[in-house]
Design a protein around this motif. Structure first.
Motif, PDB file in Angstrom:
ATOM      1  N   LYS A   1      41.291 -40.198  12.844  1.00  0.00           N
ATOM      2  CA  LYS A   1      40.772 -40.771  11.911  1.00  0.00           C
ATOM      3  C   LYS A   1      41.663 -40.967  10.469  1.00  0.00           C
ATOM      4  N   GLY A   2      42.692 -40.336  10.671  1.00  0.00           N
ATOM      5  CA  GLY A   2      43.647 -40.409   9.757  1.00  0.00           C
ATOM      6  C   GLY A   2      43.581 -39.285   8.374  1.00  0.00           C
ATOM      7  N   ASN A   3      42.470 -38.367   8.751  1.00  0.00           N
ATOM      8  CA  ASN A   3      42.334 -37.553   7.524  1.00  0.00           C
ATOM      9  C   ASN A   3      43.530 -36.599   7.723  1.00  0.00           C
ATOM     10  N   HIS A   4      43.938 -36.511   6.329  1.00  0.00           N
ATOM     11  CA  HIS A   4      45.162 -35.339   6.223  1.00  0.00           C
ATOM     12  C   HIS A   4      44.567 -33.956   6.457  1.00  0.00           C
ATOM     13  N   TYR A   5      45.420 -33.033   6.638  1.00  0.00           N
ATOM     14  CA  TYR A   5      44.898 -31.531   6.805  1.00  0.00           C
ATOM     15  C   TYR A   5      44.168 -30.938   5.595  1.00  0.00           C
ATOM     16  N   THR A   6      44.539 -31.501   4.276  1.00  0.00           N
ATOM     17  CA  THR A   6      43.655 -31.054   3.043  1.00  0.00           C
ATOM     18  C   THR A   6      42.680 -31.776   2.634  1.00  0.00           C
ATOM     19  N   ASN A   7      42.183 -32.437   3.863  1.00  0.00           N
ATOM     20  CA  ASN A   7      41.104 -33.626   3.542  1.00  0.00           C
ATOM     21  C   ASN A   7      40.164 -33.557   4.553  1.00  0.00           C
ATOM     22  N   GLU A   8      40.089 -32.295   5.281  1.00  0.00           N
ATOM     23  CA  GLU A   8      39.228 -32.710   6.617  1.00  0.00           C
ATOM     24  C   GLU A   8      37.952 -32.990   6.434  1.00  0.00           C
TER      25      GLU A   8
ATOM     26  N   VAL B   1      37.340 -23.330   1.266  1.00  0.00           N
ATOM     27  CA  VAL B   1      37.654 -22.727  -0.255  1.00  0.00           C
ATOM     28  C   VAL B   1      38.987 -23.540  -0.680  1.00  0.00           C
ATOM     29  N   MET B   2      39.908 -23.538  -0.065  1.00  0.00           N
ATOM     30  CA  MET B   2      41.358 -24.216  -0.387  1.00  0.00           C
ATOM     31  C   MET B   2      41.028 -25.825  -0.495  1.00  0.00           C
ATOM     32  N   GLN B   3      40.281 -26.292   0.329  1.00  0.00           N
ATOM     33  CA  GLN B   3      40.477 -27.777   0.058  1.00  0.00           C
ATOM     34  C   GLN B   3      39.646 -27.959  -1.287  1.00  0.00           C
ATOM     35  N   THR B   4      38.442 -27.321  -1.436  1.00  0.00           N
ATOM     36  CA  THR B   4      37.976 -27.397  -2.626  1.00  0.00           C
ATOM     37  C   THR B   4      38.912 -27.241  -3.892  1.00  0.00           C
ATOM     38  N   THR B   5      39.586 -26.128  -3.882  1.00  0.00           N
ATOM     39  CA  THR B   5      40.369 -25.942  -5.113  1.00  0.00           C
ATOM     40  C   THR B   5      41.548 -26.839  -5.197  1.00  0.00           C
ATOM     41  N   MET B   6      41.854 -27.432  -4.130  1.00  0.00           N
ATOM     42  CA  MET B   6      43.006 -28.310  -4.006  1.00  0.00           C
ATOM     43  C   MET B   6      42.444 -29.881  -4.745  1.00  0.00           C
ATOM     44  N   LYS B   7      41.445 -30.021  -4.049  1.00  0.00           N
ATOM     45  CA  LYS B   7      40.644 -31.396  -4.780  1.00  0.00           C
ATOM     46  C   LYS B   7      40.199 -31.255  -6.272  1.00  0.00           C
ATOM     47  N   LEU B   8      39.953 -30.011  -6.878  1.00  0.00           N
ATOM     48  CA  LEU B   8      39.565 -30.084  -8.078  1.00  0.00           C
ATOM     49  C   LEU B   8      40.655 -29.534  -8.747  1.00  0.00           C
ATOM     50  N   ASP B   9      41.859 -29.620  -7.984  1.00  0.00           N
ATOM     51  CA  ASP B   9      43.134 -29.115  -9.187  1.00  0.00           C
ATOM     52  C   ASP B   9      42.986 -27.821  -9.991  1.00  0.00           C
ATOM     53  N   ALA B  10      42.473 -26.937  -9.068  1.00  0.00           N
ATOM     54  CA  ALA B  10      41.966 -25.845  -9.686  1.00  0.00           C
ATOM     55  C   ALA B  10      42.862 -24.610  -9.686  1.00  0.00           C
ATOM     56  N   MET B  11      44.002 -24.601  -9.082  1.00  0.00           N
ATOM     57  CA  MET B  11      44.892 -23.763  -8.998  1.00  0.00           C
ATOM     58  C   MET B  11      46.043 -24.047  -9.737  1.00  0.00           C
ATOM     59  N   ASN B  12      46.673 -23.042 -10.715  1.00  0.00           N
ATOM     60  CA  ASN B  12      47.826 -22.814 -11.345  1.00  0.00           C
ATOM     61  C   ASN B  12      48.897 -22.520 -10.305  1.00  0.00           C
ATOM     62  N   GLU B  13      50.247 -23.054 -10.647  1.00  0.00           N
ATOM     63  CA  GLU B  13      51.468 -23.062 -10.082  1.00  0.00           C
ATOM     64  C   GLU B  13      51.930 -21.824  -9.642  1.00  0.00           C
ATOM     65  N   TRP B  14      52.151 -21.440  -8.625  1.00  0.00           N
ATOM     66  CA  TRP B  14      52.377 -20.021  -8.142  1.00  0.00           C
ATOM     67  C   TRP B  14      51.431 -19.172  -7.906  1.00  0.00           C
ATOM     68  N   GLY B  15      50.342 -19.916  -7.945  1.00  0.00           N
ATOM     69  CA  GLY B  15      49.030 -19.283  -7.504  1.00  0.00           C
ATOM     70  C   GLY B  15      49.159 -18.251  -6.262  1.00  0.00           C
ATOM     71  N   SER B  16      48.241 -17.374  -5.757  1.00  0.00           N
ATOM     72  CA  SER B  16      48.317 -16.722  -4.804  1.00  0.00           C
ATOM     73  C   SER B  16      46.820 -16.535  -4.170  1.00  0.00           C
ATOM     74  N   ILE B  17      46.796 -16.941  -2.693  1.00  0.00           N
ATOM     75  CA  ILE B  17      45.683 -16.776  -2.052  1.00  0.00           C
ATOM     76  C   ILE B  17      45.845 -15.756  -0.861  1.00  0.00           C
ATOM     77  N   VAL B  18      44.793 -15.023  -1.031  1.00  0.00           N
ATOM     78  CA  VAL B  18      44.975 -13.779   0.157  1.00  0.00           C
ATOM     79  C   VAL B  18      43.474 -13.889   0.958  1.00  0.00           C
ATOM     80  N   ALA B  19      43.778 -13.734   2.449  1.00  0.00           N
ATOM     81  CA  ALA B  19      42.607 -13.492   3.176  1.00  0.00           C
ATOM     82  C   ALA B  19      42.684 -12.079   3.858  1.00  0.00           C
ATOM     83  N   LEU B  20      41.768 -11.533   4.131  1.00  0.00           N
ATOM     84  CA  LEU B  20      41.683 -10.393   4.759  1.00  0.00           C
ATOM     85  C   LEU B  20      41.640 -10.487   6.411  1.00  0.00           C
ATOM     86  N   THR B  21      42.362 -10.005   7.097  1.00  0.00           N
ATOM     87  CA  THR B  21      42.279 -10.317   8.599  1.00  0.00           C
ATOM     88  C   THR B  21      42.482  -9.051   9.532  1.00  0.00           C
TER      89      THR B  21
END
Lengths: 270, 270, 270, 270
Positions: free
Chosen positions: B103-110, C129-149
């Protein structure tokens, strides 16, 4: 940036040749973060370098030592403890040299005496440093030892030549010695796999400019700088990372996990 | 090349769409090596493809099955044992599809419904196949199950999109299920990580030509062909490789262990 | 230990259920290091947990959000920026749950609806979570995101069940999204692979006591504690680690690089 | 099992000491599969071993050679081509020895002359073999070179001592030389990482019985046998695997991808 992260910590820093050196930046950052340390380099490197300026700036002593000489290392470690007033908390190993590269021998045309000499300087020296500190019981508990390495230990970069094999051996030493040092003294041992960096050592490698350029375009954050590498070393020397050991840690702007970037693929349109 | 390596072995081959398909080549090579097998594909893929020609050529039956449907899989496996006259010795899973890519969705727009659908087809189907064969006790001891994957599971290739995450999940299934199948029935489960290949599926990916070109120049032996991949699958189905399990095996002309080649670095001068 | 390492930084912390939670410790350490943040958890988890005490202690607001709901996440991120007075610098994702595990389904007997539900909660939520922050342009440059695994993403621990596959998918998301976020905003994304930890989530896994014991004896430094994990998260949120991205970082006392210890081998003398 | 897979192929096999040796089994299987080859070992190993019986059984010639001596290797390779009537298609390197292990030196108390000697025998010899065949243009296109290794190159097994570092170096040589040999002659180079095997070499390692036992219980398929390893080598020498190069291939019954088994965890109930 200074947060007193290394207040009260004592270190030994190998390999600060001049302002381009990563070890130089590490010394500067450790100083800012409150550490005291001894600087050391091979006698010949010290004559070429400007290490005395760094020593002055950071209030450090300099001790010449050939890192392949157990005798020199014993002297270095003993004197460092005296100078610093106690056991050691952190060590940086930033040493590497391939005689085959210097002499222009292709990887498939090695001179094996050169190979052995390069291995001794670049990798076995790391074992010698740790065997020496262990024998002299020179490390504090939860001390942290870091050696710098490069991703050529995992993937082939042809001009890196036999340094790739040396770095594989170095990383294996970090795991092997890290196991024993962890059990015995809770000392942790890691390698940091840094982006290609325009140091005096790096600039001696054939085709290094193209290579830096390629790496820059293959890294989502760009190549990591020497300053940032120094900050990362600080974090590894600090108490924030006490359970990280026997690891090879990529500090490379994402290069190691990137297969290709759009910028690179553009060059392959015919 | 024929050495009767698979004489007496029975298989099920998923994913032969047309002559470009790796699964198609696998079927041809398995036939040459003495195996008998059932071919299967999704109903819709069978209408688009030319699988009947392959079936005729290899003396095989075709059974349509949606690999995300447990019901279809049960029917497939049961009928396969009847047709082939016994339990199964090998399975090839060569199935993958991302709705987001289509569908041409970018990875950051799934679209997450698409994400789930793609995961089900590309990865969870592999679990479903094995859970079905295990429930029906349909595999012979020392049987061999292979799924095709790609190095995007380890490193980012931006246009590969959410297929990268699907392939990571697929490779994890191979390990997880391989553990249980190994203990219970000595069945081994592996993934083969193949060079990019100009199949109908591959050619749908944006920028695939440049990408094939880049990969070719980054591989000391060049990109592995579909024919060679088929031969490698034969070796994995044969009794020559009985203790290889829970592995991800790169069949890529050396790509995965190559940081850069001289041919690629040339493009980064100045 | 406090060094004001996170002074001026704003964060969102997912997954603090109670004092045993790693996320709880992360919140405490981030607070000590000068950060401000919003705490969030699923509505049901909040009812079970004691998150309000933590909020009080750290001067934080709590926002309930189902991490699988894009709508909830949009609300969470928007409100967090308002509350904190600006864009976000760090995020901790500490969420995981397998319905198959809860229901006692063996890995070879999955209920696929449960599988999908667990994947959505444990892994896809990270993408959301990340798609949402990206869409809302909610992260500062050099921000850091960590998930536990957990290392089950690389090696099979049978009782970990389909969480292994979820963690593989999660780690792949970290790489894939890390690529795009790095290029676009210099935001870095990593996973921390932590020793098994006696949290409420962990203690639900069958045979967890034996497992903690085995892991302890296989780790040269012993299992990493939740407190130390929190410190490691602080280092990853700080500016000391700006070029580390798309990595899976083992915080495990050396477990991942240890094949066997003397303590373990002793048990295999017959 | 014989399928004439290696019909017409010529090889050199290093390291067949006695019937327990993996190299011995490889020679037997290669013979069954139609290959002709030269057997070689160090002069001292030949006196201790029973290689002449193997030579008779497989219709092979034996040439003594110290694999650390380039002169010996040149003689070996030249004479092999004469004896076999053409260029070489496959080579097995199954050589390893640590003087530190033999002398009982702990890893943290290495004698560095011993370290260097062990590295030369166990790892650098592999480079010397390939540098020699390349200089003499002794390999056919698509030839296949395999060295045996062990997972201690990735994870610490304390009694394995400095052999771990040697194996890391060996595996790096496989990648580095494989790159150049692939580009120049399409020759592929791989290492096979085999389960611990009760050979004369293995049985010299302290605590080897416990270790074999542990490994057996940690491998879903059990430890891989020497016979199966020989079959796997045959597959790697055959034309079925032509695009596999620069890889480290685990032949270990799933050990490398297993974190723990139920059988092992049982021992950790208190």
């Amino acid at each position: 940036m200074t947060n007193n992260l290394l207040a009260g910590k004592r270190g030994i820093i190998f390999g600060a040749l001049n302002e381009q050196s990563i070890a130089w930046k590490v010394a500067e950052q450790c100083h800012k973060q409150g550490a005291i340390f001894v600087l050391t380099n091979a006698p010949i490197a010290m004559r070429m370098g400007e290490i005395n300026g760094l020593a002055e700036k950071t209030g450090s002593k300099v001790i010449a030592a050939d890192a392949t000489s157990v005798e020199d290392l014993e002297k270095l470690v003993s004197e460092s403890m005296e100078i610093l007033g106690g056991k050691i908390d952190f060590i940086l190993h930033s040493i590497g040299m391939s005689v085959n590269v210097r002499k222009g021998n292709h990887y498939t045309n090695e001179n094996y005496d050169y190979t052995m000499k390069g291995l001794d300087v670049s990798a076995l020296s790391f074992h010698k440093v740790m065997q020496t500190t262990m024998k002299l019981d020179a490390m504090n508990e939860w001390g942290s030892i870091v050696a710098l390495t490069y991703i050529a230990a995992q993937r082939v970069f042809p001009d890196y030549n036999d340094m790739a094999d040396n770095k594989s051996y170095l990383e294996s030493i970090a795991r092997s010695f890290g196991y024993h040092y962890g059990l015995e003294k809770k000392v942790r041992v890691n390698t940091i796999s840094q982006s290609p960096t325009m140091t005096t050592a790096g600039s001696g490698v054939k085709g290094f400019n193209e290579f830096i350029n390629f790496s820059e375009q293959m890294s989502p954050l760009g190549n990591a700088t020497a300053e940032d590498c120094a900050n990362y070393c600080v974090s590894m020397f600090s108490d924030l990372t006490r359970y990280v050991t026997m690891q090879n840690l990529f500090h490379d702007g994402g290069y190691s996990s990137t297969g290709v970037t759009q910028a690179v693929i553009e060059k392959f349109k015919d």
